[in-house]
Scaffold this active site. Structure first.
Site: not given
Ligand code: SF4
Length: 346
Positions: A91, A104, A111, A115, A118, A335
């Site tokens: 995406e 973006c 990932c 986090c 996220c 984000c």
């Molecule tokens: S914010 Fe999301 S995409 Fe970015 S490093 Fe942390 S887990 Fe990965």
């Protein structure tokens, strides 16, 4: 599998053409077809002889660009998704404002850094994108933008994944994006955003690309940051900031620190003081972003007044600080919100 012509740097193509006994100017001709005309087959290159097209096809792949699936949010943010050869979905998001059109870009499918705030992290990690797949995002988005007679002015590596965890492919894609014979983006218009991947930052500092750097900070103490960003347990704040202090910046460049404000967690007067101390001596600007709530996440969004209060604390200490509006919430394109609605798999 042959390498994609879209990931070939001008000097590399020139060397291949020299081996074939071709004149130097052919490189610029071919690059123009690939990047300006966005050719999707060798046959489109009508000013290149059939024989040379045949030889190139033996060395490089030139496949049609993927067909995008678009979701336009109410504010005009356009999330562009497309399926890759192994069926995973990548995406990219086009974010229009009055004077710019920012793309973006994603660097991985999912990932691994997990986090806590996220949405992408909830998908898990599937794989890193190839340099070609990163470049394809830009080319497909360029086509989408051209439909509305617009040009992409800025690129941010802030989509799915940690770009420095896919170092080789991201750096190759960056070199192609910067090459005057290819995309010719100005280094000032490209920003790479990292979770604070110290080895990647050290290596990037050596590349001398001159692009802008953004760091996802979100907390200024190791204790809190490790709670919400497990990457901090690998690369703690002292090590990260030592690396950032040595990161080459030109006179006008500043490092952007992204700070997602999570209600009741990281926006007290104490947090503001810690942040000011951390950023001391680093040319910096802070982007405050209100956390975007999503199902299954325990955090809450802050109120506008909580955001403004935190901003004022930083401004009072002389930190350049702005509040970034979340864009595209209704299509999950803000984000930390890339990922598909519904099934939780990419
Ligand atoms: S914010 Fe999301 S995409 Fe970015 S490093 Fe942390 S887990 Fe990965």
């Amino acid at each position: 599998m042959l390498p994609s012509i879209r990931t070939c740097l001008p000097a590399e193509l020139e060397a291949v053409l020299a081996e074939m006994g071709e004149k130097k100017y052919r490189m610029a001709q071919i690059m123009r077809w690939v990047f300006a005309e966005r050719a999707e087959s060798w046959d489109e290159m009508t000013n290149i002889s059939k024989v040379l097209r045949g030889k190139l096809a033996e060395r490089f792949e030139l496949l049609p660009l993927p067909v995008p699936e678009e979701h336009v949010a109410k504010d005009g943010t356009n999330k562009i998704a497309f399926r890759l050869s192994d069926n995973s979905v990548v995406e990219a998001v086009l974010i229009p404002t009055e004077d710019r059109l920012t793309l973006c870009v994603s660097s991985q499918v999912g990932c691994k850094f997990n986090c806590a705030f996220c949405r992408t992290a909830t998908l898990g990690f599937f794989r890193s994108l190839t340099a070609d797949e990163i470049i394809q995002q830009v080319m497909v988005a360029q086509k989408v933008a051209a439909r509305d007679s617009r040009r992409i002015t800025n690129l941010v590596f802030m989509g799915m994944g940690e770009p420095l965890d896919n170092y080789e492919n991201v750096v190759r894609a960056l070199k192609v994006l910067l090459a005057p014979e290819a995309f010719d983006y100005s280094r000032r218009k490209i920003t790479l955003s990292s979770v604070g991947h110290v080895p990647g930052l050290r290596a990037l500092a050596q590349e001398g690309l001159g692009i802008n750097l953004a760091i996802s900070l979100h907390a200024a103490s190791d204790e809190l940051r490790s709670q919400i960003m497990p990457a901090n347990r690998i690369w703690a704040l002292d090590e990260l900031f030592e690396t950032l202090k040595r990161f080459p910046l030109d006179q006008r460049q500043r490092i952007t620190f992204e700070y997602i404000i999570i209600k009741g967690l990281n926006h007290s007067a104490h947090d503001a003081n810690l942040l000011v101390k951390r950023l001391h001596g680093i040319p910096s600007k802070v982007n405050l972003i209100g956390f975007n709530a999503f199902a299954g996440c325990r955090f809450e969004s802050p109120s506008e007044s909580e955001m403004v209060e935190f901003q004022e604390r930083l401004l009072a200490k002389g930190l350049s600080t702005s509040i970034r509006l979340a864009r595209g919430d209704d299509e999950l394109a803000a984000c930390g919100q890339l990922g598909r609605k519904g099934d939780g798999t990419p």
